[in-house]
Scaffold this motif. Structure first.
Motif, short mmCIF file in Angstrom:
data_model
loop_
_atom_site.label_atom_id
_atom_site.label_comp_id
_atom_site.label_asym_id
_atom_site.label_seq_id
_atom_site.Cartn_x
_atom_site.Cartn_y
_atom_site.Cartn_z
N PRO A 127 0.84 -1.20 0.00
CA PRO A 127 0.00 0.00 0.00
C PRO A 127 0.87 1.25 0.00
O PRO A 127 2.10 1.17 -0.12
CB PRO A 127 -0.79 -0.14 1.31
N GLY A 176 -3.70 -3.51 3.28
CA GLY A 176 -3.92 -2.14 2.86
C GLY A 176 -5.17 -1.63 3.54
O GLY A 176 -6.00 -2.43 4.02
N GLU A 317 -1.75 8.45 1.78
CA GLU A 317 -2.54 7.23 1.90
C GLU A 317 -3.98 7.62 2.20
O GLU A 317 -4.43 7.66 3.34
CB GLU A 317 -1.98 6.34 3.00
#
Length: 643
Positions: A127, A176, A317
């Motif tokens: 991720p 993730g 993210e």
């Protein structure tokens, strides 16, 4: 067009681009001075084995040294190199150049101790975490070839990439994190390895607190192997300029995936040159690129270009909306003092849909921002206008591909101003090294303003693909065989009488209505100008009489909820707009209002897939689809002929 910068600055840029085409030896030889060489190349271009051109032959360097060590040596040790901003975990972490170098050198030592040597491959399936960047640079440090696979890819797709790249090590994470769920990576990795004929020797797994993975015999825990007492840092390994830095696979629906090879020296030179000369970002400044390291934009403009430059890069993210709202990008710019940002038009359209009046943009000071760059999907004029009106800075379209690695056409920014006048719908002019030509079916150049196949005259500049992974013939067949001496971009469009490039869509998205060739881009431009439309797509569906007729699918802005009579009025207005702006020849009759459009994770709308479904064919659904449920929900509408 917007106001122009000084004629002197424009002419200097035009002269530089002209010199890059007329005298590439001199131009790129000077650009090579922007990076540090172990052995400086004696020449810029080797064309002896054309069409397999090689840049900076004989040169030796290390890309990781250029991205980290040299900045530490030259006074940037305490400058922030990387900021990990993660609204999905509620954390923010910063790493100075010295701290990032320490982590990279240690993980390079881990890979070395696992038997990875120069030329070996390492697959990275992670991720958007700092460890993904660390792993990429660690590979570059020891001369290994990294291949990043988008985190969360299905096992079959991951297996195909493992089988093709044959990695000695796979680097992954336990999970993730999406806004609404945690995605377990380890079971997908295990299944992929089980499916693959090639088995890696080891997998290094980053355990995240949101979900711990059960480790098997070949698995190693990231934290344990990175213990300073367990590993000695690795030094930089010299590699040849023409040695591969990474392989990045393009999406495919069947067969062996297509591995785009990126060389080391040409890529380093082109990326370093582009960061300042095209995007206007100087060493020490902060840059945000809202992509993913699984895509070419993430490779080039989250990792390599900003770090080669000595800038600060933000690894995000999260999403443009939903983490927590449509003001996420504006918060990033405000909190981190971002001078320039890069994203996809689809991200802006998502923000615009959720917050059409840009109320969240007004929540704080965005005075640091000088420009917003958009690429990855055609930037329609309506989206450009919305962003321009609300941000008050140049909103700059740029066009390029996974294969090229950096922009083909762009409007360079100087001190917060676009160098040339902006024409909505155009990424402006070709940049250094790109000789853009528009050709007809016979391979002849068409007049200005006439649509055709956009091609690049060979050789292409440094940083572009020299070939495909282990398949020179496929490279020639896929890109170079259509027109002798040209790279076929696969995009259609035109160049106007001032040299501005207009990319109207993939060549297989061109409609043929009763013998008239119409680009989806022109029809979508007309639809997107309606005040109720957030985004749209046009596909050509089979028609017995006219061959094809256009069909429009539109997503409405948040808060727009017409009743059935209102929908009928809206459809009539949209048909009238297309008739007025494109012409009656477009023959648009059907407009479907839908909740969402199916896209790849990089933001491209799946027009070809929707067209196949509408025509009752076997649909080619790419592995990169963002949310298959969107396509599932749309399938009855497409097959039923209305919605």
């Amino acid at each position: 067009m917007t106001d122009l910068m000084s004629n002197d600055a424009q002419q200097q840029y035009r002269d530089a681009v002209a010199r890059s085409l007329e005298d590439p030896e001199s131009f790129w030889g000077e650009a090579a001075d922007l990076i540090t060489w172990i052995t400086r190349p004696e020449r810029a271009l080797d064309d002896a084995d054309a069409p397999f051109y090689r840049w900076f032959p004989g040169g030796r360097l290390n890309v990781c040294f250029n991205a980290l060590d040299r900045h530490v040596v030259h006074g940037r040790a305490d400058q922030t190199a990387l900021v990990h901003d993660s609204p999905v975990t509620g954390t923010t972490r910063s790493f100075t150049y010295a701290e990032l170098l320490d982590l990279v050198a240690r993980f390079a030592g881990v890979l070395r101790d696992l038997g990875v040597v120069k030329g070996d491959r390492v697959v990275i399936y992670m991720p958007m975490v700092p460890e993904a960047v660390v792993a990429m640079l660690a590979c570059a440090r020891i001369g290994a070839v990294h291949s990043v696979v988008f985190g969360g890819f299905a096992p079959a797709e991951l297996a195909a990439r493992i089988e093709d790249a044959e990695p000695k090590v796979v680097v992954s994470a336990s999970c993730g994190i999406e806004p609404s769920r945690v995605v377990a990576y380890k079971p997908m990795l295990d299944e992929a390895i089980e499916r693959s004929a090639h088995k890696p020797d080891h997998c290094v797994i980053l355990q995240r607190e949101q979900l711990h993975a059960e480790l098997g015999e070949r698995d190693l825990d990231w934290k344990q192997v990175m213990n300073p007492d367990a590993v000695a840092p690795a030094a930089c390994v010299p590699v040849g300029s023409t040695d591969p830095l990474y392989v990045l696979y393009t999406s495919g629906t069947t067969g062996r995936p297509k591995g785009i090879v990126r060389d080391s020296g040409g890529y380093a030179v082109a990326l370093r040159w582009s960061m300042t000369e095209l995007y206007g970002v100087q060493p020490g400044e902060t840059w945000f690129c809202g992509s993913d390291v699984g895509w070419v934009v993430g490779h080039s403009y989250i990792v390599y270009a900003p770090l080669l430059t000595g800038a600060t890069t933000i690894l995000y993210e999260g999403k443009p909306v939903g983490t927590p709202d449509a003001g996420a990008y504006w918060r990033l710019i405000r909190e981190h003092g971002v001078v320039s940002a890069f994203s996809a038009p689809t991200a802006v359209r998502a923000i615009k849909k959720q917050d059409p009046d840009a109320t969240l943009l007004k929540d704080g000071d965005l005075s640091s921002l000088r420009a917003l760059f958009l690429a990855g999907e055609r930037l329609d004029p309506d989206t450009w206008q919305w962003a321009t009106d609300h941000l008050g800075v140049p909103v700059v379209d740029n066009w390029w591909q996974t294969e090229t690695g950096w922009p083909i056409a762009i409007n360079p920014v100087r001190e917060g101003e676009a160098l040339f006048g902006i024409k909505p719908g155009s990424p402006t002019l070709p940049t250094a090294g790109y000789d853009v030509r528009v050709l007809d079916e016979r391979g002849e150049q068409v007049p200005a303003g006439t649509e055709g196949a956009i091609c690049l005259r060979l050789p292409m500049p440094p940083g572009t693909l020299p070939t495909l992974w282990r398949d020179d013939q496929r490279y020639v067949d896929s890109y170079l065989s259509a027109f002798d001496g040209y790279y076929l971009s696969g995009d259609g469009g035109y160049v106007d009488d001032e040299g501005y490039v207009f990319v109207m869509g993939r060549t297989d998205d061109v409609l043929n209505v009763a013998g008239h060739r119409l680009s989806t881009g022109s029809l979508e431009e007309a639809l997107a100008g309606h005040p109720a439309v957030a985004e749209c797509a046009v596909i050509g569906v089979h028609d017995e009489l006219k061959g094809q007729v256009p069909r429009a699918l539109v997503v409405l802005k948040a808060g727009t909820d017409p009743d059935e009579a209102g929908l009928q009025t809206l459809r009539q207005e949209l048909v009238a707009r297309v008739r007025s702006e494109v012409g009656a020849v477009a023959a648009l009759r059907q407009v479907d209002v839908v909740d969402a459009l199916p896209k790849t994770r990089s933001g491209k709308i799946l027009r070809k897939t929707m067209r196949q479904i509408a025509d009752g064919q076997e649909a080619a659904v790419p592995s990169t689809i963002e949310d298959v449920s969107v396509l599932d929900a749309l399938t009855p509408v497409l097959r039923g002929g209305g919605g």
